[in-house]
Design an enzyme around this catalytic site. Sequence first.
Site, PDB file in Angstrom:
ATOM      1  CG  ASP A  79      -2.382   0.352   1.033  1.00 11.88           C
ATOM      2  OD1 ASP A  79      -2.786   1.462   0.500  1.00 11.88           O
ATOM      3  OD2 ASP A  79      -3.593  -0.347   1.282  1.00 11.88           O
TER       4      ASP A  79
ATOM      5  CG  HIS B 201      -5.161   3.013   0.424  1.00 14.68           C
ATOM      6  ND1 HIS B 201      -4.836   2.473  -0.384  1.00 14.68           N
ATOM      7  CD2 HIS B 201      -7.246   3.817  -0.171  1.00 14.68           C
ATOM      8  CE1 HIS B 201      -6.001   1.477  -0.146  1.00 14.68           C
ATOM      9  NE2 HIS B 201      -6.905   2.291  -0.922  1.00 14.68           N
TER      10      HIS B 201
ATOM     11  CB  SER C  64      -8.615   0.086  -1.535  1.00 17.70           C
ATOM     12  OG  SER C  64      -8.029   0.370  -2.640  1.00 17.70           O
TER      13      SER C  64
END
Length: 783
Positions: A171, A237, A562
């Site tokens: 990520d 994220h 995601s």
Amino acid sequence: MDNPIHRRCALLRLVVRAAAAAVLLLLLSPAAVTPAAGHNDHGVHKNYLVIVRSPYEYDKKLHQNVSSWHASLLSSVCDSAKETLEADPSAMTRLIYSYRNVVNGFAARMTLEELEKMSKMDWFDRALPEQTYHLLTTHTPEMLGLMGGPRRGGLWNTSNMGEGVIIGILDDGIYAGHPSFDGAGMKPPPAKWKGRCDFNKTVCNNKLIGARSYFESAKWKWKGLRDPVLPISEGQHGTHTSSTAAGAFVPNASVFGNGVGTATGMAPRAHIAFYQVCYEQKGCDRDDILAAVDDAIEDGVDILSLSLGHEDAVDFSDDPVSLGGYTAILNGVFICAAAGNTGPSPATLVNEAPWLLTVGASTSDRRFVASVKLGDKSELDGESLNDPKTTMGDPRPLVQDVDGTCASESVLLAQKITGKIIICDAGGVVSTEKAKMAKRAGAAGMIVVSPEVFGPVVIPRPHAIPTVQVPYATGQKIKSYMQTSRDATATFVFKGSMFKTPQSPMVAPFSSRGPNRRSRGILKPDLIGPGVNVLAGVPSIEDVELAPKAEVPRFDIKSGTSMAAPHLGGIAALIKHAHPTWSPAAIKSALMTTAETTDNLRKPIADVDGKPATFLALGAGHVNPQKAIDPGLVYNMTAAGYVPYLCGLNYTDQKVNTIIYPEPPVSCANLSRLEQDDLNYPSITAILDQPPFTATANRSVTNVGAASSTYVVEVEVPASVKVEVNPPKLTFRVLDEVLNYSVTIKSADGRAPASPVEGQLKWVSGKYVVRSPLLVVAGTRQA
Ligand SMILES: *[C@@H]1O[C@H](CO)[C@@H](O)[C@H](O)[C@H]1NC(C)=O
Ligand SMILES: *[C@@H]1O[C@H](CO)[C@@H](O)[C@H](O)[C@H]1NC(C)=O
Ligand SMILES: *[C@@H]1O[C@H](CO)[C@@H](O)[C@H](O)[C@H]1NC(C)=O
Ligand SMILES: *[C@@H]1O[C@H](CO)[C@@H](O)[C@H](O)[C@H]1NC(C)=O
Ligand SMILES: *[C@@H]1O[C@H](CO)[C@@H](O)[C@H](O)[C@H]1NC(C)=O
Ligand SMILES: *[C@@H]1O[C@H](CO)[C@@H](O)[C@H](O)[C@H]1NC(C)=O
Ligand SMILES: *[C@@H]1O[C@H](CO)[C@@H](O)[C@H](O)[C@H]1NC(C)=O
Ligand SMILES: *[C@@H]1O[C@H](CO)[C@@H](O)[C@H](O)[C@H]1NC(C)=O
Ligand SMILES: *[C@@H]1O[C@H](CO)[C@@H](O)[C@H](O)[C@H]1NC(C)=O
């Protein structure tokens, strides 16, 4: 253009020719393998992934390892001697990565001229120019999740919360100081763990056991990357996905006073190994992704969760998720990947290879409710992240800007909206920016109308002024009230988080849909999991102006496939703990055959249009972790089992061998080919391509339930198709016994189905129901 480096290379090539092969041995310098940090690059070189043939015995004798072989191949094309390598920093950085596991090849910087020369070499297979992949969050990230579902306790008991299982996350960075990554109470990682923590040593612990950055390829195209870029404090994220998969318990988590109780990941006792391959505002470089998977497999991860993908469906032999994924399963590593966020249009999926678990997104039953009370006394529900303690007081005039979307400062004329509530359609800029503009213009509040395609789904974000986000239909009601009432007014009532929203889960509007563009005969997505309004850890909340001295919020809600993928990564860790010997295919099968097809009203899971979702949106259904841990039967596969399938897809030997590396090369001519419908997959897709419109699918099921057990088949299909299963009854005597069956699917009227036909095939015993979706389509097998 006459570039000095370019000229130099041309010169060196002359030397190579003259000095011939003797020079080669000098080039096996480890210096060529380790990329130097130099940026002495003048723009004529570009990044390529170069795939080469397998080394011959001769190559193996000459070189200690594959890296030194790759270095010599590269050197033979341009640089000629060790001294030159050392003298020319740009030459030293030519070799970016030499891959050991995921693919037989290397990433290197080359000129077009060098590439052309290389392409004539006997060892050259192909070269792919650089590619950028992307994280799969929606850009209006959202909220909430399935934290603390009522039945999770039981599963955690069986699986001991994933203790000892290592989840590798690729990520954009991780905020290591987040309470979700607290190592207190965690056991040390198992002895097989060989990974590294490039953080300050005090930062990694028994929860976050590894953290590395991969940017050797990316740094050439995004010059701003720090060197080295350690994922210490960034990672909106990556912090979110990691804490979703395996975050520790954090009591009293909340988003702006919307209390959500104790936050935790799916596998609170699993370890996290973090691989930074994406960079905020930039993307993820393909060759960095490959390098991270290359290492992760040697490091000893058990699970890989990738919330990234290309914009398009990529050939399995060119795609890092697919190439890395095959090597993962070859090593017994389960891999899940996000399906993409470009739904609801059909044929928008990414990460389609059958050895991946491809995860679509669903809504959950939590909403952050706020109502708009109109001057006519009607009250319409929407959602808001404002603190439930926020009060609006008296009704305010309700206004609209000229074009309705509030997308620019100029249309938000201050005198028009000061003290009022402005209603804004989606479009132009994100609503959080609109709120900032409206705040500057003195607005008292904002109503944001969601896009029509989102149906009833709302994706709330924190806004700078009190804001209620409403579904499209609700927005139209408010607007018609505004048209009919001369003095339209409204006020807001913030109610906070509420559970048990009827009709959940639902397929998320943005979740990418099938059909599978690279392999029509394999249904994708495989299943859906929570991906709307998922609450998890973040370094801080974006898009929000905090009051002075306010505590930085540590949790946020985000939405996207995601967010769904790491839920499945965490749940897979629980299954892995409970069943350490199960293959990745067995875990995947368990997740798929036990998935739910109905919602909390016991109606078929709906799509955003309110109609039952099709298999192309839903796959096998919505994950049910509790059932997945004890599925009864599994559709098992070895990694080698995919080879005849790839031959059946008409992949060239070269491509097949690229994918299966480091397995020895095969030739499809020497193998029996497998049609897609015969792959031992937990879902069944029958392609009725020609008269008499009949297809047969073979399957093998492995008994992992009760030693002695009998299963009877139940098929539910519309009358337009006829299905025969042979044998219709399977009697197992021992555990791990494998029995075969075949399914014959016929068009009832002898014609190709006009539209896809959906049904299901279930093996039912006293205790278990092992369900496969059965999809029947017309057309050809070709992708
Ligand atoms: C490959 O061999 C060279 C010596 O020939 C050594 O310096 C290098 O570290 C080795 N690389 C790997 C990945 O083992
Ligand atoms: C959890 O497992 C233990 C031992 O395996 C068992 O005694 C206990 O009853 C289980 N608890 C629940 C809630 O299932
Ligand atoms: C490592 O972290 C500790 C504690 O946060 C800090 O005191 C120390 O300066 C850090 N060391 C480096 C090299 O950053
Ligand atoms: C959670 O917050 C409440 C109210 O602020 C407080 O009473 C309680 O002690 C907190 N619990 C924990 C575990 O921090
Ligand atoms: C599935 O196949 C693999 C590879 O042959 C084997 O190791 C495993 O025991 C099988 N069964 C299950 C349930 O994974
Ligand atoms: C395919 O079979 C032929 C003939 O048996 C054999 O010579 C060849 O080595 C085989 N190729 C591979 C890649 O196994
Ligand atoms: C499928 O099963 C049938 C019946 O067992 C068998 O005759 C056929 O050869 C099988 N096909 C494949 C591709 O394995
Ligand atoms: C089941 O099918 C596999 C191939 O798909 C075959 O190798 C195996 O022998 C079959 N088993 C039985 C019991 O027929
Ligand atoms: C593979 O090629 C054969 C022969 O050209 C064709 O009949 C078949 O449909 C192709 N299969 C796929 C999956 O493209």
